[in-house]
Scaffold this motif. Structure first.
Motif, short mmCIF file in Angstrom:
data_model
loop_
_atom_site.label_atom_id
_atom_site.label_comp_id
_atom_site.label_asym_id
_atom_site.label_seq_id
_atom_site.Cartn_x
_atom_site.Cartn_y
_atom_site.Cartn_z
N VAL A 75 0.85 -1.19 0.00
CA VAL A 75 0.00 0.00 0.00
C VAL A 75 0.89 1.24 0.00
CG1 VAL A 75 -1.77 1.28 1.26
CG2 VAL A 75 -1.82 -1.22 1.25
N ARG A 76 1.89 1.23 0.89
CA ARG A 76 2.74 2.42 1.00
C ARG A 76 3.52 2.64 -0.29
NH1 ARG A 76 5.72 1.03 6.14
NH2 ARG A 76 4.03 -0.35 6.73
N ALA A 77 4.01 1.56 -0.88
CA ALA A 77 4.76 1.68 -2.12
C ALA A 77 3.89 2.29 -3.23
CB ALA A 77 5.28 0.32 -2.55
N ALA A 78 2.66 1.77 -3.33
CA ALA A 78 1.76 2.27 -4.38
C ALA A 78 1.42 3.74 -4.12
CB ALA A 78 0.49 1.44 -4.42
N ARG A 79 1.20 4.08 -2.84
CA ARG A 79 0.86 5.45 -2.51
C ARG A 79 2.03 6.39 -2.82
NH1 ARG A 79 -3.11 7.95 -1.85
NH2 ARG A 79 -2.96 8.82 0.23
N SER A 80 3.23 5.92 -2.52
CA SER A 80 4.39 6.81 -2.75
C SER A 80 4.71 6.93 -4.22
CB SER A 80 5.60 6.31 -1.96
OG SER A 80 5.89 5.00 -2.34
N LEU A 81 4.13 6.02 -5.04
CA LEU A 81 4.27 6.18 -6.48
C LEU A 81 3.25 7.16 -7.03
CD1 LEU A 81 5.02 2.55 -7.62
CD2 LEU A 81 6.53 4.52 -7.86
N GLY A 82 2.43 7.72 -6.15
CA GLY A 82 1.48 8.74 -6.57
C GLY A 82 0.09 8.22 -6.85
N MET A 83 -0.19 6.96 -6.52
CA MET A 83 -1.54 6.44 -6.74
C MET A 83 -2.48 6.93 -5.63
SD MET A 83 -1.00 2.51 -7.83
CE MET A 83 -0.93 2.05 -9.54
N THR A 84 -3.75 7.11 -5.99
CA THR A 84 -4.73 7.45 -4.96
C THR A 84 -5.11 6.18 -4.22
OG1 THR A 84 -6.58 7.08 -6.45
CG2 THR A 84 -5.65 9.30 -6.41
N TRP A 85 -5.89 6.34 -3.14
CA TRP A 85 -6.35 5.17 -2.41
C TRP A 85 -7.12 4.23 -3.33
CZ3 TRP A 85 -4.79 3.08 1.80
CH2 TRP A 85 -4.26 3.86 2.82
N GLY A 86 -8.03 4.84 -4.12
CA GLY A 86 -8.86 4.02 -5.01
C GLY A 86 -8.01 3.24 -5.98
N GLN A 87 -7.02 3.91 -6.58
CA GLN A 87 -6.14 3.21 -7.53
C GLN A 87 -5.36 2.11 -6.84
OE1 GLN A 87 -4.08 6.67 -8.94
NE2 GLN A 87 -5.10 6.62 -10.93
#
Lengths: 227, 222
Positions: free
Chosen positions: B121-133
């Protein structure tokens, strides 16, 4: 107009509300549910472990035939099995009462479900462990009873509890044959009191009280064994 | 044994039975889809940690898991009738099955979510994805793969449970069989054929599940 009032008065005396006595009636019926489930689970587990052992040792001919039969018990709804066998026993000249017929079907149903669990349990024991036991001089049966079963038990217990709780709940279907267990008793009361909501809620609470503690204890046991 | 089997009445009704079998599959699949959506929501609610909402989800899940499916069916059928809510047999079965499926699937999904590491989750978020994405593209696909086999089992249970519809007057495979059996008095013969049809339906579903698994999840295995 007066006629409808008359009918209303009659029905008022015909349907009587839920009384405290009825709670004892439901408790007795819950005892019946517990009895038929305990019988089915204990006998079915013995058969199931045996079948599971057969499945784990036999080559494909044995495994295929037994596996097919057990698979049929798992793939056909229990209610169909119950009606089928209840109508089959008189055909072979052996009319059974609902309790006996229901218990027999539930035993085989449990055995079919336990067999795959038991097989998984037996196969979860490493072959090296079993070979080590044999080379220490244990006979095949000693090894099976003192090494494989105790170790396999641990990995099979959560799944077995799931099966046991499933059978406890599925035993409600025996009501279809006319055996008065918890669900049937609640239907009888609903017919008399015309208060389906409260009675179904109470019956549900009884089932919950039987099932939930066992589920929780197993969950805790499982967690302790894992760590 | 002085019983003569009469199979002809069954053969005559076979098209109706097969049609009823399709209805069984329809209601089971619909209940499964609803169960997946509701179960996913329950799993999220339970993981969210908000107290009132968690209480609601826990009650749903534990009730669905610790009472018989038949009781849940009667509850939707007769229990709601006490409040003047009268549903058609189709809706009763659909509601009860969805309720039950959702309860079991919620626990399955929760296990699946726990199996995916938090770092994803943190990796995806730090790549700029929103929660939904993050959830729709990273987490949920992995969870679905992990819980695929339990979900297949639940689908089979969904079919088997739909047979309870006969007790609330729903004319799916079991209900149709009972209806036909009561007209012709060939109870054993009809239910024997119905058992075969159920077996075939379950095998079809397992086969379909295998194909779906092969199509979507074969990459990255082995």
């Amino acid at each position: 107009m007066s006629e409808s009032i008359n009918i209303a008065a009659q029905s008022a005396s015909f349907f009587t509300g839920f009384k405290l006595n009825d709670l004892w009636y439901l408790a007795g019926a819950a005892g019946h549910t517990l009895m038929i489930a305990a019988l089915a689970i204990s006998i079915g587990t013995v058969f199931g472990v045996f079948f599971g052992w057969v499945l784990s040792v036999s080559r494909w001919a044995g495994a295929a035939t037994l596996g097919l039969v057990l698979d049929m018990f798992r793939s056909v709804p229990l209610i169909i099995q119950l009606i089928l066998f209840f109508n089959f026993f008189p055909i072979i000249g052996l009319p059974l009462n609902p309790f006996a017929a229901g218990t027999i079907v539930l035993v085989f149903y449990t055995a079919a479900l336990v067999a795959s669990v038991a097989r998984g349990g037996i196969e979860s024991v490493p072959v090296t462990t079993r070979k080590a036991a044999r080379s220490l001089g244990l006979t095949y049966w000693q090894e099976l009873f003192y090494i494989t079963f105790p170790i396999g038990c641990r990995s099979a217990l959560p799944a077995w509890t799931g099966v046991a709780l499933g059978v406890l709940k599925d035993s409600a279907l025996v009501s279809v044959l006319g055996y008065v267990e918890l669900l049937r008793a609640s239907q009888i009361l609903i017919t008399r009191t015309q208060q389906p909501f409260i009675i179904l809620a109470i019956a549900g609470a009884f089932y919950f009280a039987l099932s939930f503690p066992i589920a929780r204890i197993t969950e805790r046991l499982e967690r302790r064994w894992q760590s | 044994m002085d019983y003569t089997f009469h199979w002809r009445p069954v053969w005559k009704r076979l098209p109706e039975l097969i049609e009823a079998g399709l209805l069984t599959m329809e209601v089971a699949v619909l209940a499964m889809l609803l169960g997946i959506v509701l179960g996913m929501m329950l799993a999220f609610i339970r993981m969210s940690g908000r107290r009132e909402l968690t209480w609601f989800a826990t009650t749903w899940i534990e009730t669905a898991r610790n009472t018989p499916a038949l009781l849940q069916l009667f509850f939707f059928g007769f229990g709601l009738g006490a409040f003047g809510v009268h549903l058609s047999p189709y809706v009763i079965v659909l509601c009860a099955l969805s309720f039950n499926n959702a309860g079991y699937l919620a626990e399955t999904f929760r296990g699946g979510f726990q199996a995916v590491p938090d770092t994803q989750v943190r990796a995806a978020r730090s790549l700029g994805m929103t929660w939904g994405q993050t959830y729709s593209r990273i987490i949920i696909p992995q969870v679905l793969k992990i819980v695929y086999h339990p979900m297949t089992n639940q689908m089979v249970w969904s079919v088997l449970m739909s047979s309870l519809g006969m007790l609330v007057g729903f004319r799916e495979l079991s209900g149709e069989t009972q209806f036909a059996a009561s007209q012709t008095f060939r109870v054993f013969e009809f239910f024997a054929i119905t058992a075969v049809i159920y077996y075939v339906i379950v095998k079809l579903i397992l086969g379909g599940s295998f194909l779906i698994h092969w199509k979507f999840f074969r990459k990255g295995e082995g």
